[in-house]
Motif scaffolding. Structure first.
Motif, PDB file in Angstrom:
ATOM      1  N   THR A 389       1.043  -0.936  -0.060  1.00 44.88           N
ATOM      2  CA  THR A 389      -0.128   0.147   0.176  1.00 44.88           C
ATOM      3  C   THR A 389       1.039   1.247  -0.590  1.00 44.88           C
ATOM      4  O   THR A 389       2.211   1.238   0.168  1.00 44.88           O
ATOM      5  N   VAL A 663      -4.827   6.560  -1.560  1.00 41.84           N
ATOM      6  CA  VAL A 663      -4.527   5.118  -1.124  1.00 41.84           C
ATOM      7  C   VAL A 663      -4.058   4.977  -1.771  1.00 41.84           C
ATOM      8  O   VAL A 663      -5.698   3.953  -2.591  1.00 41.84           O
ATOM      9  N   TRP A 664      -3.575   3.196  -2.185  1.00 40.85           N
ATOM     10  CA  TRP A 664      -3.349   2.298  -3.179  1.00 40.85           C
ATOM     11  C   TRP A 664      -2.986   1.120  -2.693  1.00 40.85           C
ATOM     12  O   TRP A 664      -3.016   1.045  -1.017  1.00 40.85           O
ATOM     13  N   VAL A 665      -4.254  -0.001  -2.931  1.00 42.16           N
ATOM     14  CA  VAL A 665      -3.597  -1.151  -2.475  1.00 42.16           C
ATOM     15  C   VAL A 665      -3.254  -2.441  -3.512  1.00 42.16           C
ATOM     16  O   VAL A 665      -3.860  -2.612  -4.506  1.00 42.16           O
ATOM     17  N   PRO A 688      -8.434   0.163   1.459  1.00 46.90           N
ATOM     18  CA  PRO A 688      -8.089   1.718   0.691  1.00 46.90           C
ATOM     19  C   PRO A 688      -9.041   2.301   1.239  1.00 46.90           C
ATOM     20  O   PRO A 688      -8.096   3.050   1.999  1.00 46.90           O
TER      21      PRO A 688
END
Length: 784
Positions: A389, A663-665, A688
């Motif tokens: 993340t 936010v990235w996952v 996220p």
């Protein structure tokens, strides 16, 4: 007195004879028309007086005489100029030579490797950056291997041992290239040492003159071996390394004597542009050049040259001194990157030599909130270790990066915020909406929102998440955004607004045209041939790849009501004496229209719909605080063979008027399914979204409750009044533009939270039409 004879009379008594006056015979002092060199000092007025008794000249004779006088002055001027050109520099050098002194390597080394102090935005100390090789001992000439000597000479001055401190031919050639519009340097190795040691690289004749004199004096007072040793002890090689000894450690963790010729060539290749040391493409190109020069000089043979591959250095993480552990170590990397790119006018090399204090933009409270939010969801929430993340938070009012979480492994480790390109999925639809508003559409403009829908040139139908048909044939854009309906946005971008306008809107918001990542510069949002991308970009897939960091910046433009501010990490740089060497200046840009009022209205209309999404996705901000944002997912590509409907990336990007966070996952492998601890498919409102929600609540706790300004309705703000015909089409009834033989499709179950998959292609869980084939738009062909 006897009478006089004729001829004996006194001559004074003779009567005057009337005849023309004759010129006396020419003496050596008399002037001939062609004898101008001997008469160069005679004034023109004298010439005119001398000829007063001459017969009047014809017009042609006067013209010739004037021409001779002009050319006489030109020749005299030329003689004087040539004399000054020859004697002037000689005199200047003679005067400057005893007054100027060349910098001694011991003194320069003592000034290098000073500690850089980093501060938070509030002035409290964050950490100190120490350079590799601090407190190093000076090399002697005998300690320098031939491989290193040859590599550096090949890179910088292969004729070093044949010139007197400067290469006159190279200087003349450089002047000519620059005068004709090119770019070239003319400095030999000795001059380069002077330039680097004095830290004076101004493009002025004065600097160049003093540099040449110092180099000439250094050559006279020391030998070439001493100069080469001084150079190798002090020159900057990138990665924070001054001197070749330190450089061999930060690139390969080897002593110089253990370097191969190829490895020495790579390190030497970094001298010219040390800030590009991590650019693989640039490194390979420069290494190849140095190897070619070594081959030309006979320092390596053809067989070795042909057999060598680019000697990849160790990762930055493996070789850098640890100044700050954990996620904050990547902040140190970003500060160094900004210095290396000379965004501040103070290079990392200069900062080391000066021992500066750098005030960063990082807010300690928000940074702590980011770290706690990630740990709370990922560690305490026992999410799979394979999940990666990133979180970036940017102040929309300034562009300052307030919190940065790119990974937990510390300085030099892989950065998931700025070091990766990912498909943003439905979070890209905000830029589709900007393009539509610019094109005269509004939140009330309607499109066919039924699913599935076929489009010309696309063999596989476009589907909504869960095959959602709830919005019907006349679906307003506002509703389509909240429900994240793929069919509406694909239709709007491909058939109405146009892909180029959507690409332009994304760049206006803050997605860069080009980023330097991995193997070198990469253009963003372009097709495979470098032109316009395909329609999959409307749904955040195919060529729609972005850095997570840049999504935070782009959404900050919405929060700032249509004003773009470039994101930055360094607020101020102060010297050891307290002098401010750099101070960030705000540079706002009207993003979506040159008229700031129009740009503001566009951004406010985007916010007007995005502020409904956090609540509808069940991740609202605490205390009824107004937040806006968009979730997004990117589906696994067909080639992965993992089953339909699984996601490979998930996003949440959102903002308040004072902070924008992305936010990235995903996973390192890229084209692999992302599942949470229970094995369930991850959507934007899942992992996220929960990280984003936790961060926003912690970061904004105790701050003023802000409201978004009311949007001025643009274009068709409200949908048209419904007709007598029912607007909804049941999910089991084929839409008008769907082949009649398409079987009825069961609705795919949604996540317990109610969030749809939001993928680029969302097939149902039941069987699909066996006649459909081909690559669906927006599906990722592989890992990016």
């Amino acid at each position: 007195m006897p009478p006089r004879q004729p001829g004996e009379e006194r001559t004074t008594q003779l009567p005057p004879v009337s005849r023309p006056t004759q010129r006396e015979p020419e003496l050596i002092t008399h002037r001939e028309p062609d004898d101008e060199f001997l008469m160069a000092g005679v004034a023109d007025d004298d010439d005119d007086e001398y000829y007063d008794d001459e017969p009047e000249l014809t017009e042609e004779e006067e013209r010739r005489l004037r021409k001779k006088k002009i050319w006489k002055r030109v020749r005299i001027g030329a003689f004087v100029a040539i004399g000054l050109m020859i004697l002037g520099p000689v005199v200047a050098v003679a005067i400057a030579y005893p007054l100027l002194d060349w910098p001694k390597p011991e003194e320069i080394a003592a000034e290098q490797n000073k500690t850089i102090t980093l501060q938070y935005a509030d002035g409290n100390e964050m950490t100190k950056i120490t350079a590799p090789g601090e407190n190093r001992t000076m090399l002697t000439y005998d300690e320098i291997p031939d491989n290193v000597k040859h590599a550096v000479l090949a890179a910088e001055d292969k004729n070093f041992y044949d010139n007197p401190g400067f290469d006159a031919k190279a200087i003349v050639r450089a002047v000519w290239i620059q005068a004709t519009g090119g770019s070239s340097g003319g400095s030999g190795l000795t001059q380069q040492y002077i330039k680097k040691a004095t830290r004076n690289e101004e493009a002025t004749l004065t600097r160049k003159f003093t540099e040449v004199v110092k180099a000439f004096k250094m050559s006279n007072e020391s030998d070439h071996n001493t100069i080469l040793t001084a150079y190798l002890n002090t020159v900057y090689f990138g990665r924070g390394a001054n001197g070749f000894k330190a450089a061999s450690q930060v690139y390969y963790k080897k002593d110089m004597k253990d370097l191969t010729p190829s490895q020495a060539a790579l390190i030497a290749a970094m001298i010219q542009t040390p800030s590009w040391s991590e650019d693989k493409e640039h490194s390979q190109k420069q290494w190849k050049y140095v190897m070619g020069q070594m081959l030309q000089k006979g320092w390596i043979d053809q067989a070795y040259y042909d057999s060598e591959q680019w000697p990849q250095p160790l990762s930055f993480a493996e070789t850098q001194p640890k100044s700050l552990e954990g996620p904050r170590g990547l902040i140190v990397d970003q500060v160094q990157e900004a210095l290396d790119a000379e965004q501040t006018g103070v290079s990392f090399e200069q900062a080391q030599k000066t021992g500066v204090t750098i005030q960063t933009t990082i807010d300690p409270k928000m940074q702590t909130a980011a770290e706690e939010a990630v740990d709370e969801i990922m560690i305490k929430g026992a999410q799979p270790e394979a999940l990666k993340t990133s979180l970036t938070a940017i102040d929309p009012t300034t562009g300052a990066v307030r919190a940065y979480w790119g990974g937990r492994d510390g300085r030099g480790s892989f950065d998931y915020a700025k070091g990766t390109l990912q498909e943003p999925g439905s979070s890209f639809k905000a830029f589709d909406l900007v393009a539509a508003l610019q094109d005269g559409k509004g939140l009330g403009t309607v499109y066919d929102g039924r699913s599935p829908r076929t489009f010309p040139g696309v063999s596989t139908p476009i589907r909504n998440s869960g095959n959602d048909n709830s919005c019907g044939k006349e679906c307003p854009v506002r509703t389509a955004m909240i429900k994240s309906l793929n069919t509406v946005f694909y239709d709007m971008v491909v058939n109405d607004v146009g892909v180029p306008k959507t690409v332009k809107a994304a760049h206006q918001a803050g997605i860069p045209d080009e980023v330097n990542i991995g193997d070198g510069p990469k253009k963003l949002l372009v097709g495979e041939d470098g032109g316009t991308p395909n329609g999959g970009i409307a749904l955040g897939g195919d060529q729609a790849v972005v850095r997570p960091f840049d999504m935070a910046s782009a959404y900050a433009t919405f929060a700032a009501r249509g004003v773009y501010r470039a994101p930055f990490f360094i607020l101020k740089i102060t010297g050891p004496d307290g002098q401010v060497l750099y101070q960030h200046a705000d540079k706002p840009i009207s993003a979506f229209d040159p008229d700031q009022t129009k740009s503001q209205d566009i951004a406010d209309n985007v916010t007007d719909v995005l502020k409904e999404i956090p609540t509808s996705s069940k991740i609202p901000c605490a205390g009824n605080r107004e937040c806006a944002g968009k979730t997004g997912t990117h589906e696994l590509s067909e080639s992965a063979g993992q089953g339909a409907g699984l996601n490979s990336k998930a996003w949440m990007v959102g903002y308040t008027p004072s902070i924008s966070a992305s936010v990235w996952v995903g996973r390192n492998e890229g084209n692999q399914p992302i599942r949470d601890k229970s094995g369930a498919n991850i959507f934007g409102s899942g992992v996220p979204g929960k990280i984003w929600q936790a961060f926003m609540n912690k970061a904004l706790a105790g701050s003023q409750m802000e409201k978004f300004p009311k949007a001025k309705p643009l274009n068709q703000y409200n949908p048209p009044k419904p007709s007598n015909t029912p607007s909804n089409t049941p999910s089991n009834t084929p839409p008008a533009n769907t082949p009649s033989n398409t079987p009825s499709e069961p609705t795919r179950p949604t996540k317990p939270s109610g969030e749809p998959c939001e993928g680029l292609l969302c097939p149902p869980t039941g069987p699909t039409n066996p006649s459909t084939s081909g690559k669906p738009p927006g599906r990722d062909p592989g890992d990016t």
